[in-house]
Scaffold this motif. Structure first.
Motif, PDB file in Angstrom:
ATOM      1  N   VAL A 281       0.783  -1.113  -0.199  1.00 49.75           N
ATOM      2  CA  VAL A 281       0.030   0.030  -0.022  1.00 49.75           C
ATOM      3  C   VAL A 281       0.955   0.988   0.094  1.00 49.75           C
ATOM      4  O   VAL A 281       0.555   2.304  -0.575  1.00 49.75           O
ATOM      5  N   SER A 282       1.905   1.075   0.622  1.00 45.35           N
ATOM      6  CA  SER A 282       2.729   2.476   0.690  1.00 45.35           C
ATOM      7  C   SER A 282       3.385   2.622  -0.604  1.00 45.35           C
ATOM      8  O   SER A 282       3.799   3.734  -1.039  1.00 45.35           O
ATOM      9  N   LEU A 283       3.729   1.517  -1.297  1.00 46.58           N
ATOM     10  CA  LEU A 283       4.340   1.793  -2.918  1.00 46.58           C
ATOM     11  C   LEU A 283       3.205   2.248  -3.498  1.00 46.58           C
ATOM     12  O   LEU A 283       3.572   2.958  -4.680  1.00 46.58           O
ATOM     13  N   THR A 284       2.069   2.142  -3.456  1.00 45.16           N
ATOM     14  CA  THR A 284       0.834   2.629  -4.417  1.00 45.16           C
ATOM     15  C   THR A 284       0.576   4.055  -4.172  1.00 45.16           C
ATOM     16  O   THR A 284      -0.053   4.744  -4.798  1.00 45.16           O
ATOM     17  N   GLU A 285       1.168   4.641  -3.090  1.00 39.85           N
ATOM     18  CA  GLU A 285       0.920   6.128  -2.569  1.00 39.85           C
ATOM     19  C   GLU A 285       1.945   7.077  -3.006  1.00 39.85           C
ATOM     20  O   GLU A 285       2.383   7.902  -2.554  1.00 39.85           O
ATOM     21  N   GLN A 286       3.000   6.379  -3.693  1.00 37.53           N
ATOM     22  CA  GLN A 286       4.225   7.183  -4.115  1.00 37.53           C
ATOM     23  C   GLN A 286       3.899   8.490  -5.096  1.00 37.53           C
ATOM     24  O   GLN A 286       3.138   8.413  -6.028  1.00 37.53           O
ATOM     25  N   THR A 287       4.742   9.366  -4.789  1.00 42.70           N
ATOM     26  CA  THR A 287       4.672  10.473  -5.691  1.00 42.70           C
ATOM     27  C   THR A 287       5.043  10.179  -7.185  1.00 42.70           C
ATOM     28  O   THR A 287       5.025  10.929  -7.960  1.00 42.70           O
ATOM     29  N   LEU A 288       6.098   9.442  -7.270  1.00 41.09           N
ATOM     30  CA  LEU A 288       6.724   8.528  -8.610  1.00 41.09           C
ATOM     31  C   LEU A 288       6.070   7.206  -8.425  1.00 41.09           C
ATOM     32  O   LEU A 288       6.481   6.552  -7.762  1.00 41.09           O
ATOM     33  N   ALA A 289       5.230   6.869  -9.378  1.00 37.85           N
ATOM     34  CA  ALA A 289       4.530   5.616  -9.463  1.00 37.85           C
ATOM     35  C   ALA A 289       5.789   4.590 -10.060  1.00 37.85           C
ATOM     36  O   ALA A 289       6.339   4.855 -11.029  1.00 37.85           O
ATOM     37  N   PRO A 290       5.625   3.538  -9.361  1.00 39.25           N
ATOM     38  CA  PRO A 290       6.700   2.533 -10.025  1.00 39.25           C
ATOM     39  C   PRO A 290       6.059   2.057 -11.132  1.00 39.25           C
ATOM     40  O   PRO A 290       4.838   1.555 -11.353  1.00 39.25           O
ATOM     41  N   MET A 291       7.080   1.380 -12.105  1.00 43.11           N
ATOM     42  CA  MET A 291       6.567   0.771 -13.116  1.00 43.11           C
ATOM     43  C   MET A 291       5.805  -0.554 -12.681  1.00 43.11           C
ATOM     44  O   MET A 291       5.046  -1.233 -13.451  1.00 43.11           O
ATOM     45  N   GLU A 292       6.434  -1.295 -11.719  1.00 37.05           N
ATOM     46  CA  GLU A 292       5.787  -2.410 -11.393  1.00 37.05           C
ATOM     47  C   GLU A 292       6.465  -2.667  -9.972  1.00 37.05           C
ATOM     48  O   GLU A 292       7.263  -2.155  -9.431  1.00 37.05           O
ATOM     49  N   ILE A 293       5.556  -3.609  -9.011  1.00 37.65           N
ATOM     50  CA  ILE A 293       5.733  -3.855  -7.847  1.00 37.65           C
ATOM     51  C   ILE A 293       6.062  -5.372  -7.928  1.00 37.65           C
ATOM     52  O   ILE A 293       4.819  -6.146  -7.999  1.00 37.65           O
ATOM     53  N   ILE A 294       7.090  -5.928  -7.524  1.00 36.19           N
ATOM     54  CA  ILE A 294       7.385  -7.478  -7.631  1.00 36.19           C
ATOM     55  C   ILE A 294       7.483  -7.928  -6.349  1.00 36.19           C
ATOM     56  O   ILE A 294       8.669  -7.696  -5.799  1.00 36.19           O
ATOM     57  N   VAL A 295       6.315  -8.668  -5.986  1.00 41.20           N
ATOM     58  CA  VAL A 295       6.490  -9.317  -4.559  1.00 41.20           C
ATOM     59  C   VAL A 295       7.026 -10.749  -4.837  1.00 41.20           C
ATOM     60  O   VAL A 295       6.324 -11.723  -5.535  1.00 41.20           O
ATOM     61  N   VAL A 296       8.156 -11.230  -4.322  1.00 44.59           N
ATOM     62  CA  VAL A 296       8.687 -12.473  -4.472  1.00 44.59           C
ATOM     63  C   VAL A 296       8.235 -13.318  -3.137  1.00 44.59           C
ATOM     64  O   VAL A 296       8.833 -13.077  -1.993  1.00 44.59           O
ATOM     65  N   ASP A 297       7.312 -14.161  -3.397  1.00 42.22           N
ATOM     66  CA  ASP A 297       7.036 -14.931  -2.216  1.00 42.22           C
ATOM     67  C   ASP A 297       7.804 -16.179  -2.010  1.00 42.22           C
ATOM     68  O   ASP A 297       7.806 -17.068  -2.854  1.00 42.22           O
ATOM     69  N   ASN A 298       8.445 -15.984  -0.951  1.00 39.26           N
ATOM     70  CA  ASN A 298       9.579 -17.081  -0.735  1.00 39.26           C
ATOM     71  C   ASN A 298       9.222 -18.173   0.031  1.00 39.26           C
ATOM     72  O   ASN A 298       9.705 -18.189   1.565  1.00 39.26           O
ATOM     73  N   GLY A 299       8.336 -19.016  -0.358  1.00 42.62           N
ATOM     74  CA  GLY A 299       7.975 -20.392   0.395  1.00 42.62           C
ATOM     75  C   GLY A 299       7.121 -20.070   1.667  1.00 42.62           C
ATOM     76  O   GLY A 299       7.072 -20.829   2.591  1.00 42.62           O
ATOM     77  N   SER A 300       6.207 -19.136   1.418  1.00 43.17           N
ATOM     78  CA  SER A 300       5.064 -18.905   2.349  1.00 43.17           C
ATOM     79  C   SER A 300       4.435 -19.928   2.635  1.00 43.17           C
ATOM     80  O   SER A 300       3.960 -20.681   1.839  1.00 43.17           O
ATOM     81  N   THR A 301       3.917 -20.136   3.850  1.00 46.65           N
ATOM     82  CA  THR A 301       2.812 -21.085   4.149  1.00 46.65           C
ATOM     83  C   THR A 301       1.612 -20.490   4.795  1.00 46.65           C
ATOM     84  O   THR A 301       0.671 -21.360   5.306  1.00 46.65           O
ATOM     85  N   ASP A 302       1.468 -19.092   4.991  1.00 47.82           N
ATOM     86  CA  ASP A 302       0.398 -18.472   5.621  1.00 47.82           C
ATOM     87  C   ASP A 302      -0.602 -18.190   4.432  1.00 47.82           C
ATOM     88  O   ASP A 302      -0.588 -18.840   3.239  1.00 47.82           O
ATOM     89  N   ASP A 303      -1.294 -16.933   4.792  1.00 44.08           N
ATOM     90  CA  ASP A 303      -2.076 -16.792   3.637  1.00 44.08           C
ATOM     91  C   ASP A 303      -1.733 -15.680   2.784  1.00 44.08           C
ATOM     92  O   ASP A 303      -2.607 -14.720   2.172  1.00 44.08           O
ATOM     93  N   THR A 304      -0.454 -15.585   2.453  1.00 39.84           N
ATOM     94  CA  THR A 304       0.103 -14.469   1.609  1.00 39.84           C
ATOM     95  C   THR A 304      -0.337 -14.663   0.056  1.00 39.84           C
ATOM     96  O   THR A 304      -0.404 -13.726  -0.213  1.00 39.84           O
ATOM     97  N   ALA A 305      -0.504 -15.815  -0.566  1.00 37.54           N
ATOM     98  CA  ALA A 305      -0.806 -15.822  -1.716  1.00 37.54           C
ATOM     99  C   ALA A 305      -2.286 -15.232  -1.819  1.00 37.54           C
ATOM    100  O   ALA A 305      -2.735 -14.425  -2.973  1.00 37.54           O
ATOM    101  N   ALA A 306      -3.362 -15.414  -0.807  1.00 40.03           N
ATOM    102  CA  ALA A 306      -4.676 -14.935  -0.939  1.00 40.03           C
ATOM    103  C   ALA A 306      -4.619 -13.547  -0.789  1.00 40.03           C
ATOM    104  O   ALA A 306      -5.465 -12.706  -1.666  1.00 40.03           O
ATOM    105  N   VAL A 307      -3.697 -13.028   0.234  1.00 34.35           N
ATOM    106  CA  VAL A 307      -3.746 -11.657   0.391  1.00 34.35           C
ATOM    107  C   VAL A 307      -3.190 -10.829  -0.939  1.00 34.35           C
ATOM    108  O   VAL A 307      -3.535  -9.838  -1.412  1.00 34.35           O
ATOM    109  N   LEU A 308      -2.045 -11.553  -1.470  1.00 35.62           N
ATOM    110  CA  LEU A 308      -1.587 -10.700  -2.802  1.00 35.62           C
ATOM    111  C   LEU A 308      -2.721 -10.725  -3.908  1.00 35.62           C
ATOM    112  O   LEU A 308      -2.669 -10.314  -4.567  1.00 35.62           O
ATOM    113  N   HIS A 309      -3.407 -11.925  -3.935  1.00 28.74           N
ATOM    114  CA  HIS A 309      -4.415 -12.153  -4.911  1.00 28.74           C
ATOM    115  C   HIS A 309      -5.355 -11.159  -4.765  1.00 28.74           C
ATOM    116  O   HIS A 309      -5.781 -10.334  -5.940  1.00 28.74           O
TER     117      HIS A 309
END
Length: 571
Positions: free
Chosen positions: A21-49
């Motif tokens: 969310v902090s990255l979506t509020e930038q004065t210079l918008a990123p061309m992409e936000i790459i979240v690298v899910d490093n073997g998460s076993t919690d609900d990270t995938a659902a949150v990112l979806h």
């Protein structure tokens, strides 16, 4: 400037959402936000979806192999931006973060890396004994003025950005370092910035590029900080082993004993201080020294178990021919055809390793963009030991002297680039040498050894070198008063400004024809120079002078480039 942001995450779905969310509020918008899910076993995938449905620039990449360095490198390899910025999943970026980093990059075209301050956000009130120890929790602040960061000072990875080509060319964060799930290894920043400093590249501190790092409640205990100190000590030894691997077993044991003595001394100091508020400082120092003692003892044990690597049997080749000696003296490098056997087996081993990660030899659609850093896991694989066989050993003996150089534990890091789709070939401006400018031209203090594990064709990712530049560097250093006290980055800048042809190496143009003049021999105040691509066949070795200027080049061919590089040093 187009900026990609890489956020590695492991089982922190709530925190990574705040970071995004902090990255979506930038004065210079990123061309992409790459979240690298490093073997998460919690609900990270659902949150990112869920977040992807709201933020179209968000990319979710799964990296099953644990390791924050592996995750960061994977994200950088997948990135499309000219600048790649890194943010931890338990941090949030200030609204001007990316704008400030991009401005610093535009204002400092000769710099490779950029960093900003990191403030702390406490999840509960911090104990009094934390005062003065905030750096152990990620705090970093060099003041309110843009300035250069000179190694051994280095920033933390939760607020750094790199030009993508520069980051990939040094191999990114060492995959052997950095946390891996519950395994707390540190010093990945130390390893990365050692590599950057070795090339003489600038790193710029930008005070307006601010990030805030959350301090987890479980970390506000003395037990945590003392264990963190031990981890830091063992990690520092691991960095030393990676970058100064020629230390002997006896040297390791002496260092271990010395560090243990330092730990005892710091512990006694803590007892004397009692409750005056600074005892914790001494205890943390004691724990770090204890970790160093443990780490060096472990490295000594590893050296004791290692088999002798010298090839058995009768003496092999005698080294270089007279013609090859002349070429090395003139150009600063020489190719040794057929220096080692089993290159086909080495390439097969690499593809088999990559296949387990979904990178298939016969399916270019599965190939990553840029580098495949996973292969660093194969550094000590015995299938690659023939690289240092009789021919390579004889050449090193011939140039450095028999018994004068330290035989490496393995034959160097992997230099792997996959083809860049739809990428124009160019000469990147990231020229550097592997030695200090004040190193002597003769006698040789070391060698770069490039080993080719498959065929490398023109414009297929071959390393570019300036033939004859070792002599240009030596002449420049001898004519520059005070160079011994000068920062390597300053020396490098002055070297390339010393002649128009050298200055033209730093130009940037997407038209390949604009580089034709660089490949024709030029006269640099009486010394010849030209750019050469180090193309070769599988099984070849190129040995090069450490003062030779070289740079990475994009792989615009049809096949990956599989190489290794090791840097031999005189004892």
């Amino acid at each position: 400037m187009k900026v990609s942001v890489v956020v590695p995450t492991h089982n922190r779905s709530g925190m990574v959402a705040r970071a995004i969310v902090s990255l979506t509020e930038q004065t210079l918008a990123p061309m992409e936000i790459i979240v690298v899910d490093n073997g998460s076993t919690d609900d990270t995938a659902a949150v990112l979806h869920d977040l992807r449905s709201r933020f179209r620039r968000l990319r979710h990449i799964r990296e099953p192999e644990l390791g924050v360095s592996i995750a960061r490198n994977r994200g950088a390899g997948e990135a499309s931006g000219q600048l790649v910025a890194f943010l931890d999943d338990d941090a949030v970026a200030g609204p001007h973060w990316l704008e400030a980093l991009a401005d610093a990059a535009a204002s400092s075209p000769g710099a490779a890396g950029f960093a900003g301050p990191i403030g702390l956000r406490w999840t509960r009130q911090a104990p009094r004994w934390v005062r003065g120890l905030e750096g152990w929790y990620g705090h970093f602040d060099l003041g309110s003025t843009r300035t250069k960061i000179d190694y051994p000072l280095y920033p933390f990875a939760s607020n750094v950005a790199f030009r993508r080509e520069a980051f990939l060319s040094v191999g990114g964060f060492p995959s052997e370092l950095g946390p891996r799930g519950v395994q707390r290894i540190g010093c990945e920043e130390d390893g990365l910035f050692r590599r950057v400093a070795a090339r003489g590249w600038d790193v710029i501190y930008e005070p307006e590029a601010r990030v805030y790092h959350w301090v987890h409640p479980e970390r506000l205990s003395r037990r945590y900080l003392l264990r963190r100190g031990v981890t830091q000590g063992t990690s520092k030894v691991l960095v030393d082993a990676l970058f100064a691997g020629s230390r002997t077993r006896s040297e390791r044991l002496r260092r271990s004993v010395g560090a243990a003595g330092d730990a005892v001394g710091a512990g006694r100091l803590a007892l004397r201080r009692g409750s005056d508020g600074t005892a914790m400082h001494a205890l943390v120092a004691a724990s770090e020294n204890l970790g160093s003692a443990i780490g060096d003892a472990r490295q000594a044990a590893v050296l004791r178990r290692q088999p002798r690597r010298d090839p058995p049997g009768a003496p092999g080749p005698i080294g270089l021919s007279i013609e090859q000696h002349d070429q090395f003296a003139r150009d600063g490098f020489v190719r040794i055809p057929g220096a080692f056997d089993e290159a086909v087996a080495m390439e097969d081993r690499m593809w088999a390793f990559l296949a387990r990660r979904g990178v298939l030899r016969d399916d270019p659609a599965t190939w990553p963009i840029g580098e495949a850093r996973h292969l660093q896991k194969l550094l000590d694989d015995p299938v690659f030991m023939p690289i240092g066989g009789p021919v390579t050993t004889a050449v090193a003996d011939d140039l450095l002297g028999v018994g004068r150089w330290g035989r490496p534990n393995h034959w160097g890091e992997f230099l792997v680039t996959f083809p860049y789709p739809e990428r124009r070939w160019m000469v990147p401006p990231l020229w550097h040498t592997d030695a200090d400018y004040v190193d002597p031209l003769e006698p040789l203090r070391g060698l770069m050894v490039f080993s080719f594990l498959n065929d490398v064709a023109p414009r297929g990712g071959a390393t570019l070198v300036v033939a004859g530049s070792h002599r240009l560097v030596a002449r420049f250093a001898s004519n520059r008063p005070g160079i011994a006290e000068e920062a390597s980055a300053a020396s490098g800048k002055a070297f390339y400004r010393s002649h128009p042809w050298l200055q033209s190496l730093l130009g940037s143009d997407d038209d390949p024809r604009s580089y034709d003049h660089l490949f024709a021999e030029a006269d640099i105040d009486g010394l010849p120079a030209r750019v050469v691509e180090l193309t070769a066949q599988a099984g070849d070795v190129v040995v090069a002078h450490p003062l030779l200027a070289h740079t990475v080049s994009p792989n615009c061919g049809a096949q990956p480039r599989f190489m290794r590089i090791t840097r031999l040093r005189v004892r």
